[in-house]
Design a protein around this motif. Structure first.
Motif, short mmCIF file in Angstrom:
data_model
loop_
_atom_site.label_atom_id
_atom_site.label_comp_id
_atom_site.label_asym_id
_atom_site.label_seq_id
_atom_site.Cartn_x
_atom_site.Cartn_y
_atom_site.Cartn_z
N ASP A 1 -3.72 -10.79 -4.10
CA ASP A 1 -5.13 -11.12 -3.90
C ASP A 1 -5.39 -11.77 -2.54
O ASP A 1 -6.37 -11.47 -1.88
CB ASP A 1 -5.63 -12.04 -5.02
CG ASP A 1 -5.87 -11.29 -6.32
OD1 ASP A 1 -5.85 -10.04 -6.32
OD2 ASP A 1 -6.10 -11.96 -7.35
N ARG A 2 -4.51 -12.66 -2.11
CA ARG A 2 -4.78 -13.33 -0.84
C ARG A 2 -4.62 -12.40 0.35
O ARG A 2 -5.24 -12.59 1.38
CB ARG A 2 -3.94 -14.60 -0.69
CG ARG A 2 -2.50 -14.39 -0.34
CD ARG A 2 -1.76 -15.72 -0.25
NE ARG A 2 -0.37 -15.49 -0.01
CZ ARG A 2 0.30 -16.01 1.01
NH1 ARG A 2 -0.29 -16.81 1.86
NH2 ARG A 2 1.57 -15.75 1.16
N PHE A 3 -3.78 -11.36 0.22
CA PHE A 3 -3.62 -10.39 1.30
C PHE A 3 -4.57 -9.21 1.15
O PHE A 3 -4.62 -8.36 2.04
CB PHE A 3 -2.17 -9.87 1.36
CG PHE A 3 -1.23 -10.83 2.04
CD1 PHE A 3 -1.19 -10.93 3.42
CD2 PHE A 3 -0.41 -11.65 1.29
CE1 PHE A 3 -0.33 -11.81 4.05
CE2 PHE A 3 0.46 -12.54 1.91
CZ PHE A 3 0.50 -12.63 3.29
N HIS B 1 4.21 -7.08 4.36
CA HIS B 1 5.17 -6.16 5.00
C HIS B 1 6.29 -5.77 4.04
O HIS B 1 6.68 -4.61 3.95
CB HIS B 1 5.77 -6.80 6.26
CG HIS B 1 4.74 -7.14 7.29
ND1 HIS B 1 3.96 -6.19 7.90
CD2 HIS B 1 4.38 -8.33 7.80
CE1 HIS B 1 3.14 -6.79 8.75
NE2 HIS B 1 3.37 -8.09 8.71
N ALA B 2 6.81 -6.75 3.31
CA ALA B 2 7.88 -6.49 2.34
C ALA B 2 7.39 -5.53 1.27
O ALA B 2 8.07 -4.56 0.91
CB ALA B 2 8.37 -7.80 1.72
N PHE C 1 4.92 -3.33 1.40
CA PHE C 1 4.73 -1.99 1.96
C PHE C 1 6.06 -1.24 2.06
O PHE C 1 6.16 -0.08 1.66
CB PHE C 1 4.07 -2.06 3.35
CG PHE C 1 2.59 -1.95 3.30
CD1 PHE C 1 1.96 -0.73 3.49
CD2 PHE C 1 1.81 -3.07 3.04
CE1 PHE C 1 0.58 -0.63 3.44
CE2 PHE C 1 0.44 -2.98 2.99
CZ PHE C 1 -0.18 -1.75 3.19
N GLU C 2 7.07 -1.91 2.59
CA GLU C 2 8.37 -1.25 2.75
C GLU C 2 8.99 -0.89 1.41
O GLU C 2 9.55 0.19 1.24
CB GLU C 2 9.32 -2.14 3.57
CG GLU C 2 9.01 -2.17 5.04
CD GLU C 2 8.94 -0.78 5.66
OE1 GLU C 2 9.85 0.04 5.44
OE2 GLU C 2 7.94 -0.50 6.36
N MET C 3 8.90 -1.80 0.46
CA MET C 3 9.47 -1.54 -0.86
C MET C 3 8.79 -0.35 -1.53
O MET C 3 9.45 0.52 -2.10
CB MET C 3 9.34 -2.78 -1.74
CG MET C 3 10.23 -3.92 -1.31
SD MET C 3 9.79 -5.40 -2.28
CE MET C 3 10.88 -6.61 -1.54
N LEU C 4 7.46 -0.33 -1.48
CA LEU C 4 6.73 0.77 -2.12
C LEU C 4 6.98 2.10 -1.42
O LEU C 4 7.11 3.13 -2.08
CB LEU C 4 5.23 0.47 -2.17
CG LEU C 4 4.80 -0.54 -3.23
CD1 LEU C 4 3.32 -0.88 -3.09
CD2 LEU C 4 5.09 -0.03 -4.64
N ARG C 5 7.04 2.08 -0.09
CA ARG C 5 7.33 3.32 0.64
C ARG C 5 8.72 3.84 0.28
O ARG C 5 8.93 5.03 0.07
CB ARG C 5 7.24 3.09 2.15
CG ARG C 5 5.86 3.22 2.70
CD ARG C 5 5.89 3.26 4.22
NE ARG C 5 4.69 2.63 4.72
CZ ARG C 5 4.65 1.55 5.47
NH1 ARG C 5 5.76 0.97 5.88
NH2 ARG C 5 3.51 1.06 5.87
N THR C 6 9.68 2.94 0.23
CA THR C 6 11.07 3.32 -0.02
C THR C 6 11.28 3.82 -1.45
O THR C 6 11.96 4.82 -1.66
CB THR C 6 12.00 2.11 0.24
OG1 THR C 6 11.84 1.72 1.61
CG2 THR C 6 13.45 2.47 -0.02
N HIS C 7 10.73 3.11 -2.42
CA HIS C 7 11.06 3.39 -3.82
C HIS C 7 10.01 4.20 -4.58
O HIS C 7 10.33 4.76 -5.63
CB HIS C 7 11.34 2.09 -4.56
CG HIS C 7 12.46 1.31 -3.95
ND1 HIS C 7 13.77 1.73 -4.01
CD2 HIS C 7 12.46 0.17 -3.23
CE1 HIS C 7 14.53 0.87 -3.36
NE2 HIS C 7 13.76 -0.09 -2.88
N GLU D 1 1.65 3.59 -0.91
CA GLU D 1 1.25 2.34 -0.25
C GLU D 1 0.26 1.63 -1.14
O GLU D 1 -0.48 2.28 -1.89
CB GLU D 1 0.60 2.65 1.11
CG GLU D 1 1.58 3.16 2.14
CD GLU D 1 0.95 3.27 3.53
OE1 GLU D 1 -0.25 2.98 3.68
OE2 GLU D 1 1.69 3.64 4.45
N PRO D 2 0.21 0.30 -1.05
CA PRO D 2 -0.80 -0.42 -1.84
C PRO D 2 -2.19 -0.08 -1.33
O PRO D 2 -2.37 0.34 -0.19
CB PRO D 2 -0.46 -1.89 -1.61
CG PRO D 2 0.48 -1.95 -0.48
CD PRO D 2 1.04 -0.59 -0.26
#
Length: 159
Positions: free
Chosen positions: A32-34, A71-72, A74-80, A84-85
């Motif tokens: 929520d904050r991001f 950033h973490a 985004f990378e996790m979702l792209r990788t696994h 993207e959110p």
């Protein structure tokens, strides 16, 4: 501020989030904050260790303090998950940030649970993350099963 040593889970969410199957409040707060939104299915596509890492990020409401959560994620979702959110614009001044008045949703949720709403004094004494949690649990008009346990854990309702 660095990462917490362990995932930050409240007692009331330990049963449902112990294995991080569901998105814990600490992660919801940072989403929520991001201004990021992910589905439960996307969350569950992440390896357990990644979910654990995301649940260790601090809960300060100042995004400049810990800018690596987004950033973490985004990378996790792209990788696994190869996704993207979704982005949204966070509220400038959500109700939980105010200390002079209990949000209507929290008072309504307390009424649904047969509890007195927190007084403005009790509300003001809660740390910002706990105010966020109660407001988040109160966003829908129907009763939330975690609201009463959260109120108890935060010292706002008897056992």
């Amino acid at each position: 501020m660095g990462l917490n040593e362990a995932p930050l889970l409240f007692d009331f969410e330990t049963q449902s989030s112990e294995n991080l199957t569901f998105i814990p409040m600490v992660v919801r707060f940072n989403l929520d904050r991001f201004g990021l939104r992910i589905s439960l299915a996307q969350w569950q596509m992440l390896p357990h260790e990644d979910r654990k890492l995301l649940a260790r990020f601090p809960v300060n409401d100042d995004t400049s303090i810990e800018p690596n959560f987004d950033h973490a994620l985004f990378e996790m979702l792209r990788t696994h998950a190869n996704v993207e959110p979704e982005w949204f614009t966070p509220e400038d001044a959500p109700g939980w940030t105010r200390t002079d008045a209990v949000p209507d949703g929290v008072a309504r949720q307390a009424g649904l649970a047969g509890l007195p709403a927190p007084t403005p004094e009790q509300w003001a004494q809660l740390d910002p993350f706990r105010r966020y949690v109660l407001a988040k649990l109160s966003r829908k008009p129907e009763s939330n099963h975690d609201f009463v346990p959260a109120m108890r854990e935060f010292g706002l309702a008897g056992r």
